[in-house]
Motif scaffolding. Structure first.
Motif, PDB file in Angstrom:
ATOM      1  N   UNK A   1       0.842  -1.196   0.000  1.00 52.48           N
ATOM      2  CA  UNK A   1       0.000   0.000   0.000  1.00 52.48           C
ATOM      3  C   UNK A   1       0.874   1.242   0.000  1.00 52.48           C
ATOM      4  N   UNK A   2       0.352   2.348  -0.553  1.00 52.10           N
ATOM      5  CA  UNK A   2       1.137   3.580  -0.568  1.00 52.10           C
ATOM      6  C   UNK A   2       1.228   4.167   0.835  1.00 52.10           C
ATOM      7  N   UNK A   3       2.396   4.668   1.175  1.00 52.76           N
ATOM      8  CA  UNK A   3       2.624   5.274   2.498  1.00 52.76           C
ATOM      9  C   UNK A   3       2.233   6.746   2.432  1.00 52.76           C
ATOM     10  N   UNK A   4       0.933   6.984   2.410  1.00 55.38           N
ATOM     11  CA  UNK A   4       0.413   8.351   2.328  1.00 55.38           C
ATOM     12  C   UNK A   4      -0.355   8.684   3.606  1.00 55.38           C
TER      13      UNK A   4
ATOM     14  N   UNK B   1      -2.373   1.812  10.634  1.00 53.19           N
ATOM     15  CA  UNK B   1      -3.004   2.249   9.389  1.00 53.19           C
ATOM     16  C   UNK B   1      -4.511   2.342   9.576  1.00 53.19           C
ATOM     17  N   UNK B   2      -5.151   3.139   8.748  1.00 58.72           N
ATOM     18  CA  UNK B   2      -6.609   3.274   8.738  1.00 58.72           C
ATOM     19  C   UNK B   2      -7.182   2.082   7.965  1.00 58.72           C
ATOM     20  N   UNK B   3      -7.944   1.236   8.637  1.00 56.73           N
ATOM     21  CA  UNK B   3      -8.472   0.005   8.028  1.00 56.73           C
ATOM     22  C   UNK B   3      -9.321   0.291   6.795  1.00 56.73           C
ATOM     23  N   UNK B   4     -10.183   1.295   6.858  1.00 58.33           N
ATOM     24  CA  UNK B   4     -11.061   1.625   5.732  1.00 58.33           C
ATOM     25  C   UNK B   4     -10.257   2.093   4.523  1.00 58.33           C
ATOM     26  N   UNK B   5      -9.333   3.034   4.753  1.00 59.42           N
ATOM     27  CA  UNK B   5      -8.512   3.557   3.647  1.00 59.42           C
ATOM     28  C   UNK B   5      -7.609   2.471   3.078  1.00 59.42           C
ATOM     29  N   UNK B   6      -7.095   1.607   3.958  1.00 57.86           N
ATOM     30  CA  UNK B   6      -6.240   0.514   3.500  1.00 57.86           C
ATOM     31  C   UNK B   6      -7.012  -0.401   2.552  1.00 57.86           C
ATOM     32  N   UNK B   7      -8.265  -0.693   2.873  1.00 62.80           N
ATOM     33  CA  UNK B   7      -9.072  -1.578   2.020  1.00 62.80           C
ATOM     34  C   UNK B   7      -9.293  -0.979   0.635  1.00 62.80           C
ATOM     35  N   UNK B   8      -9.201   0.345   0.531  1.00 68.96           N
ATOM     36  CA  UNK B   8      -9.408   1.021  -0.754  1.00 68.96           C
ATOM     37  C   UNK B   8      -8.173   1.016  -1.642  1.00 68.96           C
ATOM     38  N   UNK B   9      -6.971   0.933  -1.038  1.00 67.50           N
ATOM     39  CA  UNK B   9      -5.750   1.100  -1.822  1.00 67.50           C
ATOM     40  C   UNK B   9      -4.799  -0.103  -1.814  1.00 67.50           C
ATOM     41  N   UNK B  10      -4.975  -1.020  -0.902  1.00 63.06           N
ATOM     42  CA  UNK B  10      -4.031  -2.130  -0.756  1.00 63.06           C
ATOM     43  C   UNK B  10      -4.129  -3.141  -1.888  1.00 63.06           C
ATOM     44  N   UNK B  11      -3.001  -3.728  -2.217  1.00 61.76           N
ATOM     45  CA  UNK B  11      -2.918  -4.816  -3.185  1.00 61.76           C
ATOM     46  C   UNK B  11      -2.379  -6.015  -2.440  1.00 61.76           C
ATOM     47  N   UNK B  12      -3.091  -7.148  -2.546  1.00 63.13           N
ATOM     48  CA  UNK B  12      -2.711  -8.347  -1.820  1.00 63.13           C
ATOM     49  C   UNK B  12      -2.189  -9.410  -2.764  1.00 63.13           C
ATOM     50  N   UNK B  13      -1.153 -10.109  -2.332  1.00 59.21           N
ATOM     51  CA  UNK B  13      -0.600 -11.258  -3.058  1.00 59.21           C
ATOM     52  C   UNK B  13      -0.651 -12.426  -2.086  1.00 59.21           C
ATOM     53  N   UNK B  14      -1.720 -13.160  -2.159  1.00 63.61           N
ATOM     54  CA  UNK B  14      -1.934 -14.249  -1.174  1.00 63.61           C
ATOM     55  C   UNK B  14      -1.800 -15.599  -1.827  1.00 63.61           C
TER      56      UNK B  14
END
Length: 172
Positions: free
Chosen positions: A140-143, A159-172
């Motif tokens: 995720x971007x460090x903004x 981190x803000x959980x809501x904002x993280x869900x909007x911008x994060x990219x997962x490789x699972x």
């Protein structure tokens, strides 16, 4: 916290009198003009005096004490130079050394632990944090709107959980 920071990596000899070309890991190359010493790392850190320094737009050129020939300098190809925390560049308020952030626990504002900060990618408008999850990774971007707090002393990044869900990219 880290006691020594990488200053740069010696790329090659420069000339025939023992000078080396350094790929510096800093935004301010002029720092090398005032720096009187650095460290090599072997089993422990060993101080080396910097006899002279010059810079251009991208590299620092250093003459290190005891390195007097091109052959001496050639033996240093690929070697990293370090500086101790006491002599490291002072950072502005709200800035951190990457090495101090790596390994911090990343939690969301709900108290859930996401994982450990594994890497920081620097290749655009914002750094990208790479977090090692239980299985896979998250980036995720460090903004400001995503990061709530970076507490290096306690080793926790929130981190803000809501904002993280909007911008994060997962490789699972």
């Amino acid at each position: 916290m880290t006691e020594y920071f990488e200053l740069g990596r010696i790329l090659k000899p420069q000339g025939v009198k023992g000078e080396v070309k350094l790929d510096a890991f800093t935004d301010d190359l002029s720092r090398f003009l005032e720096l009187g010493f650095a460290y090599f790392k072997d089993a422990e850190y060993k101080r080396v005096e910097i006899e002279s320094a010059r810079i251009d737009a991208r590299y620092a050129y250093l003459k290190l004490k005891g390195i007097n020939t091109r052959d001496d300098a050639e033996k240093l190809r690929g070697v990293f130079l370090y500086i101790d925390r006491a002599h490291a560049a002072r950072l502005p308020e709200g800035s951190y050394y990457i090495q101090d952030l790596i390994g911090c626990t990343v939690k969301d504002d709900m108290g859930k632990t996401l994982g450990l900060l594994q890497d920081i990618l620097q290749n655009g408008a914002a750094d990208v944090y790479v977090v090692k999850l239980e299985t896979g990774t998250c980036m995720f971007p460090a903004v400001k709107h995503v990061l709530i707090n970076r507490d290096v002393e306690s080793g926790i990044i929130t981190v803000d959980a809501q904002k993280l869900s909007e911008v994060a990219v997962y490789d699972i």
